[in-house]
Design a protein around this motif. Structure first.
Motif, PDB file in Angstrom:
ATOM      1  N   LEU A  69       0.858  -1.181   0.000  1.00 27.15           N
ATOM      2  CA  LEU A  69       0.000   0.000   0.000  1.00 27.15           C
ATOM      3  C   LEU A  69       0.893   1.229   0.000  1.00 27.15           C
ATOM      4  O   LEU A  69       1.889   1.269   0.723  1.00 27.15           O
ATOM      5  N   VAL A  70       0.524   2.229  -0.792  1.00 31.86           N
ATOM      6  CA  VAL A  70       1.369   3.412  -0.938  1.00 31.86           C
ATOM      7  C   VAL A  70       0.524   4.667  -1.007  1.00 31.86           C
ATOM      8  O   VAL A  70      -0.519   4.696  -1.670  1.00 31.86           O
ATOM      9  N   ILE A  71       1.011   5.698  -0.342  1.00 30.06           N
ATOM     10  CA  ILE A  71       0.491   7.041  -0.551  1.00 30.06           C
ATOM     11  C   ILE A  71       1.702   7.909  -0.881  1.00 30.06           C
ATOM     12  O   ILE A  71       2.743   7.812  -0.238  1.00 30.06           O
ATOM     13  N   ASN A  72       1.588   8.695  -1.926  1.00 27.32           N
ATOM     14  CA  ASN A  72       2.709   9.493  -2.404  1.00 27.32           C
ATOM     15  C   ASN A  72       2.839  10.818  -1.648  1.00 27.32           C
ATOM     16  O   ASN A  72       1.856  11.346  -1.140  1.00 27.32           O
ATOM     17  N   PRO A  73       4.067  11.366  -1.615  1.00 28.80           N
ATOM     18  CA  PRO A  73       4.255  12.682  -1.000  1.00 28.80           C
ATOM     19  C   PRO A  73       3.539  13.762  -1.813  1.00 28.80           C
ATOM     20  O   PRO A  73       3.221  13.562  -2.986  1.00 28.80           O
ATOM     21  N   GLN A  74       3.320  14.882  -1.188  1.00 27.31           N
ATOM     22  CA  GLN A  74       2.605  15.988  -1.826  1.00 27.31           C
ATOM     23  C   GLN A  74       3.250  16.375  -3.159  1.00 27.31           C
ATOM     24  O   GLN A  74       2.546  16.606  -4.144  1.00 27.31           O
ATOM     25  N   GLN A  75       4.562  16.418  -3.223  1.00 21.56           N
ATOM     26  CA  GLN A  75       5.236  16.850  -4.453  1.00 21.56           C
ATOM     27  C   GLN A  75       5.065  15.872  -5.610  1.00 21.56           C
ATOM     28  O   GLN A  75       5.312  16.213  -6.757  1.00 21.56           O
ATOM     29  N   PHE A  76       4.631  14.642  -5.335  1.00 22.35           N
ATOM     30  CA  PHE A  76       4.438  13.650  -6.391  1.00 22.35           C
ATOM     31  C   PHE A  76       2.967  13.385  -6.679  1.00 22.35           C
ATOM     32  O   PHE A  76       2.633  12.457  -7.398  1.00 22.35           O
ATOM     33  N   ARG A  77       2.095  14.181  -6.114  1.00 20.11           N
ATOM     34  CA  ARG A  77       0.664  13.962  -6.301  1.00 20.11           C
ATOM     35  C   ARG A  77       0.161  14.643  -7.556  1.00 20.11           C
ATOM     36  O   ARG A  77       0.587  15.741  -7.897  1.00 20.11           O
ATOM     37  N   SER A  78      -0.779  13.991  -8.195  1.00 13.65           N
ATOM     38  CA  SER A  78      -1.466  14.605  -9.333  1.00 13.65           C
ATOM     39  C   SER A  78      -2.880  15.029  -8.928  1.00 13.65           C
ATOM     40  O   SER A  78      -3.529  15.761  -9.650  1.00 13.65           O
ATOM     41  N   GLN A  79      -3.337  14.544  -7.778  1.00  7.97           N
ATOM     42  CA  GLN A  79      -4.664  14.886  -7.270  1.00  7.97           C
ATOM     43  C   GLN A  79      -4.497  15.447  -5.865  1.00  7.97           C
ATOM     44  O   GLN A  79      -3.624  15.013  -5.127  1.00  7.97           O
ATOM     45  N   ASN A  80      -5.335  16.385  -5.487  1.00  6.76           N
ATOM     46  CA  ASN A  80      -5.274  16.929  -4.135  1.00  6.76           C
ATOM     47  C   ASN A  80      -6.340  16.279  -3.265  1.00  6.76           C
ATOM     48  O   ASN A  80      -7.000  16.926  -2.473  1.00  6.76           O
ATOM     49  N   GLN A  81      -6.515  14.974  -3.453  1.00  8.03           N
ATOM     50  CA  GLN A  81      -7.415  14.154  -2.641  1.00  8.03           C
ATOM     51  C   GLN A  81      -6.644  12.895  -2.267  1.00  8.03           C
ATOM     52  O   GLN A  81      -6.119  12.205  -3.137  1.00  8.03           O
ATOM     53  N   MET A  82      -6.548  12.646  -0.981  1.00  9.58           N
ATOM     54  CA  MET A  82      -5.826  11.466  -0.514  1.00  9.58           C
ATOM     55  C   MET A  82      -6.322  10.218  -1.229  1.00  9.58           C
ATOM     56  O   MET A  82      -7.525  10.015  -1.396  1.00  9.58           O
ATOM     57  N   HIS A  83      -5.392   9.402  -1.661  1.00 11.21           N
ATOM     58  CA  HIS A  83      -5.734   8.088  -2.192  1.00 11.21           C
ATOM     59  C   HIS A  83      -4.560   7.150  -1.945  1.00 11.21           C
ATOM     60  O   HIS A  83      -3.413   7.527  -2.089  1.00 11.21           O
ATOM     61  N   ILE A  84      -4.889   5.958  -1.514  1.00 13.03           N
ATOM     62  CA  ILE A  84      -3.884   4.928  -1.263  1.00 13.03           C
ATOM     63  C   ILE A  84      -3.885   3.988  -2.457  1.00 13.03           C
ATOM     64  O   ILE A  84      -4.937   3.485  -2.868  1.00 13.03           O
ATOM     65  N   HIS A  85      -2.705   3.774  -3.009  1.00 10.29           N
ATOM     66  CA  HIS A  85      -2.531   2.842  -4.119  1.00 10.29           C
ATOM     67  C   HIS A  85      -2.409   1.429  -3.561  1.00 10.29           C
ATOM     68  O   HIS A  85      -1.668   1.200  -2.606  1.00 10.29           O
ATOM     69  N   VAL A  86      -3.122   0.513  -4.157  1.00 12.99           N
ATOM     70  CA  VAL A  86      -3.083  -0.903  -3.799  1.00 12.99           C
ATOM     71  C   VAL A  86      -2.363  -1.606  -4.947  1.00 12.99           C
ATOM     72  O   VAL A  86      -2.889  -1.661  -6.064  1.00 12.99           O
ATOM     73  N   LEU A  87      -1.171  -2.113  -4.666  1.00 13.60           N
ATOM     74  CA  LEU A  87      -0.280  -2.586  -5.729  1.00 13.60           C
ATOM     75  C   LEU A  87       0.452  -3.858  -5.327  1.00 13.60           C
ATOM     76  O   LEU A  87       0.327  -4.345  -4.211  1.00 13.60           O
ATOM     77  N   ARG A  88       1.297  -4.296  -6.254  1.00 10.42           N
ATOM     78  CA  ARG A  88       2.183  -5.440  -6.027  1.00 10.42           C
ATOM     79  C   ARG A  88       3.621  -4.913  -6.084  1.00 10.42           C
ATOM     80  O   ARG A  88       3.918  -3.961  -6.788  1.00 10.42           O
ATOM     81  N   PHE A  89       4.498  -5.563  -5.331  1.00  7.68           N
ATOM     82  CA  PHE A  89       5.917  -5.199  -5.362  1.00  7.68           C
ATOM     83  C   PHE A  89       6.515  -5.455  -6.733  1.00  7.68           C
ATOM     84  O   PHE A  89       6.138  -6.403  -7.417  1.00  7.68           O
ATOM     85  N   LYS A  90       7.492  -4.626  -7.113  1.00  8.17           N
ATOM     86  CA  LYS A  90       8.353  -4.914  -8.262  1.00  8.17           C
ATOM     87  C   LYS A  90       9.219  -6.115  -7.875  1.00  8.17           C
ATOM     88  O   LYS A  90       9.484  -6.320  -6.684  1.00  8.17           O
ATOM     89  N   PRO A  91       9.726  -6.861  -8.856  1.00  5.99           N
ATOM     90  CA  PRO A  91      10.676  -7.923  -8.515  1.00  5.99           C
ATOM     91  C   PRO A  91      11.871  -7.334  -7.762  1.00  5.99           C
ATOM     92  O   PRO A  91      12.371  -6.269  -8.112  1.00  5.99           O
ATOM     93  N   HIS A  92      12.284  -7.980  -6.720  1.00  4.02           N
ATOM     94  CA  HIS A  92      13.442  -7.616  -5.893  1.00  4.02           C
ATOM     95  C   HIS A  92      13.251  -6.345  -5.081  1.00  4.02           C
ATOM     96  O   HIS A  92      14.183  -5.905  -4.411  1.00  4.02           O
ATOM     97  N   ALA A  93      12.087  -5.734  -5.107  1.00  7.39           N
ATOM     98  CA  ALA A  93      11.866  -4.494  -4.358  1.00  7.39           C
ATOM     99  C   ALA A  93      11.855  -4.735  -2.854  1.00  7.39           C
ATOM    100  O   ALA A  93      12.276  -3.878  -2.085  1.00  7.39           O
ATOM    101  N   GLN A  94      11.389  -5.905  -2.435  1.00  8.41           N
ATOM    102  CA  GLN A  94      11.363  -6.188  -1.006  1.00  8.41           C
ATOM    103  C   GLN A  94      12.777  -6.204  -0.424  1.00  8.41           C
ATOM    104  O   GLN A  94      13.000  -5.731   0.681  1.00  8.41           O
ATOM    105  N   GLN A  95      13.734  -6.725  -1.187  1.00  5.06           N
ATOM    106  CA  GLN A  95      15.118  -6.714  -0.729  1.00  5.06           C
ATOM    107  C   GLN A  95      15.646  -5.276  -0.679  1.00  5.06           C
ATOM    108  O   GLN A  95      16.346  -4.891   0.255  1.00  5.06           O
ATOM    109  N   ALA A  96      15.336  -4.469  -1.676  1.00  9.47           N
ATOM    110  CA  ALA A  96      15.772  -3.071  -1.713  1.00  9.47           C
ATOM    111  C   ALA A  96      15.161  -2.275  -0.561  1.00  9.47           C
ATOM    112  O   ALA A  96      15.787  -1.355  -0.030  1.00  9.47           O
TER     113      ALA A  96
END
Length: 153
Positions: A62-89
């Motif tokens: 689950l991800v919520i982006n910082p203000q500087q990376f937002r395209s909408q001024n309404q809170m929204h949580i992204h529901v996603l899957r990890f990139k390969p090897h992202a858990q190690q990073a």
């Protein structure tokens, strides 16, 4: 159905494989983002339950982006899957673990303060301990760690 939140479970993108997952969870009230003192505590638990309808817990992020990376001024949580090897990073980043998803905002605030991040995004995933891992970053955790766009065939 939760009266506080709305979930957009599947964002269909032309040409994406059927197993591609990118959903959103939004509060029904106007809440701008991480910086808004009205941010709802229960949104993380609701988003996690939505995510489990499409992904296994180990893949779910689950991800919520910082203000500087937002395209909408309404809170929204992204529901996603990890990139390969992202858990190690992810292990290279400071984190806190919580057993209750209602504690995510408090953990994120503590991490951001300790790292002097005035603006930050939040990432929540399952930790090896079975608890929830909270990470903050001044960059977009969505872009750093998740499959937020599909590789079209």
């Amino acid at each position: 159905m939760n009266a506080e939140f709305v979930a957009i479970r599947d964002i269909k993108m032309c040409g994406c494989p059927t197993d591609f997952v990118h959903g959103l969870v939004l509060p029904r009230e106007v809440v701008t983002g991480v910086e808004d003192p009205r941010r709802p505590l229960a949104i993380w638990a609701y988003a996690w339950q939505v995510g489990l309808t499409r992904l296994d817990a180990a893949s779910l992020v689950l991800v919520i982006n910082p203000q500087q990376f937002r395209s909408q001024n309404q809170m929204h949580i992204h529901v996603l899957r990890f990139k390969p090897h992202a858990q190690q990073a992810l292990s290279a980043f400071r984190h806190l673990e919580v057993s209750d998803l209602n504690d995510v905002w408090q953990a994120a605030s503590k991490l951001a303060l300790a790292q002097s991040f005035p603006d930050y995004g939040v990432l929540v995933s399952l930790a090896a301990s079975g608890r929830y891992q909270v990470v903050v970053t001044p960059d977009s955790p969505e872009k750093l760690f998740t499959q937020y766009v599909c590789d079209k065939p």
